[in-house]
Write an enzyme that holds these catalytic residues in place. Structure first.
Site, PDB file in Angstrom:
ATOM      1  N   GLU A   1      47.609  28.744  41.404  1.00 19.26           N
ATOM      2  CA  GLU A   1      48.689  28.137  40.941  1.00 19.26           C
ATOM      3  C   GLU A   1      50.103  28.214  41.369  1.00 19.26           C
ATOM      4  O   GLU A   1      50.448  29.467  41.666  1.00 19.26           O
ATOM      5  CB  GLU A   1      48.699  27.528  39.658  1.00 19.26           C
ATOM      6  CG  GLU A   1      47.251  26.953  39.494  1.00 19.26           C
ATOM      7  CD  GLU A   1      46.980  25.564  39.646  1.00 19.26           C
ATOM      8  OE1 GLU A   1      47.670  24.763  40.475  1.00 19.26           O
ATOM      9  OE2 GLU A   1      46.433  24.858  38.801  1.00 19.26           O
TER      10      GLU A   1
ATOM     11  N   ASP B   1      36.701  29.044  45.838  1.00 13.47           N
ATOM     12  CA  ASP B   1      36.893  29.076  44.342  1.00 13.47           C
ATOM     13  C   ASP B   1      35.701  28.583  43.785  1.00 13.47           C
ATOM     14  O   ASP B   1      34.830  27.636  44.374  1.00 13.47           O
ATOM     15  CB  ASP B   1      38.122  28.376  43.972  1.00 13.47           C
ATOM     16  CG  ASP B   1      38.500  26.959  44.843  1.00 13.47           C
ATOM     17  OD1 ASP B   1      37.498  26.527  45.172  1.00 13.47           O
ATOM     18  OD2 ASP B   1      39.679  26.765  44.798  1.00 13.47           O
TER      19      ASP B   1
ATOM     20  N   ASP C   1      50.545  20.625  44.335  1.00 13.90           N
ATOM     21  CA  ASP C   1      51.660  21.434  44.000  1.00 13.90           C
ATOM     22  C   ASP C   1      51.778  22.503  44.859  1.00 13.90           C
ATOM     23  O   ASP C   1      52.447  23.562  44.737  1.00 13.90           O
ATOM     24  CB  ASP C   1      51.687  21.852  42.402  1.00 13.90           C
ATOM     25  CG  ASP C   1      50.113  22.598  42.442  1.00 13.90           C
ATOM     26  OD1 ASP C   1      49.387  22.638  43.188  1.00 13.90           O
ATOM     27  OD2 ASP C   1      49.958  22.786  41.061  1.00 13.90           O
TER      28      ASP C   1
ATOM     29  N   HIS D   1      49.215  24.465  45.714  1.00 17.00           N
ATOM     30  CA  HIS D   1      48.349  25.819  45.594  1.00 17.00           C
ATOM     31  C   HIS D   1      47.214  25.418  46.754  1.00 17.00           C
ATOM     32  O   HIS D   1      46.789  24.606  46.936  1.00 17.00           O
ATOM     33  CB  HIS D   1      47.536  25.471  43.995  1.00 17.00           C
ATOM     34  CG  HIS D   1      46.497  24.409  43.841  1.00 17.00           C
ATOM     35  ND1 HIS D   1      46.682  23.506  42.792  1.00 17.00           N
ATOM     36  CD2 HIS D   1      45.483  24.257  44.528  1.00 17.00           C
ATOM     37  CE1 HIS D   1      45.754  22.708  42.823  1.00 17.00           C
ATOM     38  NE2 HIS D   1      45.010  23.108  43.861  1.00 17.00           N
TER      39      HIS D   1
END
Ligand code: GLP
Length: 267
Positions: free
Chosen positions: A151, A74, A144, A146
């Protein structure tokens, strides 16, 4: 799914680096040596120790990257390569600049300054496909769950594309931006969950107490887009390398199960 539990961060990184090195060497000595080994790579603090060990091996002449092509997961949208928090900068600063035989033309990182984000992402997918896919994708995960910048509630079938970052992620990543979440870019370009799970093998690093819930969701929870890392349960070659600190939310039985079946080293 394999879950390889190591005592601490250093041992987790050593295990992961040894695994990656063994895969590259086996490829280069095998029938497919005529094509490059395609390696997917993450950023973040989790892989830093792995990069340091891979650099050590490379500089010691134990591992060559001359036949390796890399694709990063990313990049922040709107950050130039020269920004010290861009993932381009991170990868060169922590890894590529220290390798003695990595070919710059074999490094692929999404361009966060593109005028055409959709076109950039489509071309990235096409380039991965042109190599016949990724042999081994190393990843990390957010608190979380991801994976890359996918996400919660990103489709588990998603491909490379533009992602809006959650407030949670911007708060967590604010530590790299003067502790100011507002300075964290609001969007990123990211490979999709499907891009990662299409890889022949996936190796995800999960370390530290703050990742304990994410590790439990990855391993013990149901497959759900709420925890995008849980898509790894449907992958036939997924390995989680973790440290003891990240195991706090696993049930005792799960923890004992993986220690038991991983007793014999299986590289
Ligand atoms: C960012 C990256 C992820 C990375 C995550 C965890 O959000 N986009 O790819 O896995 O951070 O980072 P860390 O390893 O620092 O906890």
């Amino acid at each position: 799914m394999r879950v390889v539990i190591q005592e601490n961060y250093e041992k987790m990184c050593k295990w992961a680096a040894d695994y990656i090195a063994a895969k590259i060497k086996a490829h280069n000595e095998g029938p497919e040596a005529g094509r490059p080994f395609i390696l997917g790579l993450p950023t973040g603090s989790s892989p830093i120790g792995v990069y340091q060990e891979l650099v050590r091996m490379n500089q010691a002449g134990e591992l060559s990257f001359s036949n390796v092509v890399t694709f990063n997961m990313d990049e922040y949208l709107g950050l130039p390569k020269t920004h010290d928090q861009s993932y381009w900068y991170f990868m060169h600063d922590n890894f590529f600049d220290h390798l003695v035989d990595m070919k710059p033309e074999n490094i692929n990182i999404l361009n966060g300054m593109t005028d055409d984000p959709e076109g950039e992402c489509k071309a990235y997918e096409e380039k991965i496909a042109s190599y016949g896919g990724i042999d081994l994708f190393m990843g990390g995960i957010g608190v979380d769950g991801h994976i890359a910048f996918n996400e919660p509630y990103t489709s588990l079938a998603s491909r490379t594309g533009v992602r809006n970052l959650t407030t949670d992620t911007r708060i967590v990543n604010g530590r790299f931006f003067d502790n100011d979440p507002e300075k964290v870019p609001a969007q990123a370009l990211s490979v999709g969950v499907g891009t990662v799970t299409d890889s022949k093998e996936v190796l995800v690093l999960i370390n530290g107490h703050n990742k304990a819930r994410a590790l439990a969701a990855t391993v013990e929870g149901g497959v759900s887009q709420k925890w995008t890392c849980s898509a790894l349960q449907l992958h036939n070659g997924a390995i989680i390398a973790c440290d003891e600190a990240a195991c706090g939310e696993l049930t005792v039985d799960t923890y004992k199960y993986f220690l038991d079946i991983e007793k014999k080293e299986r590289l």
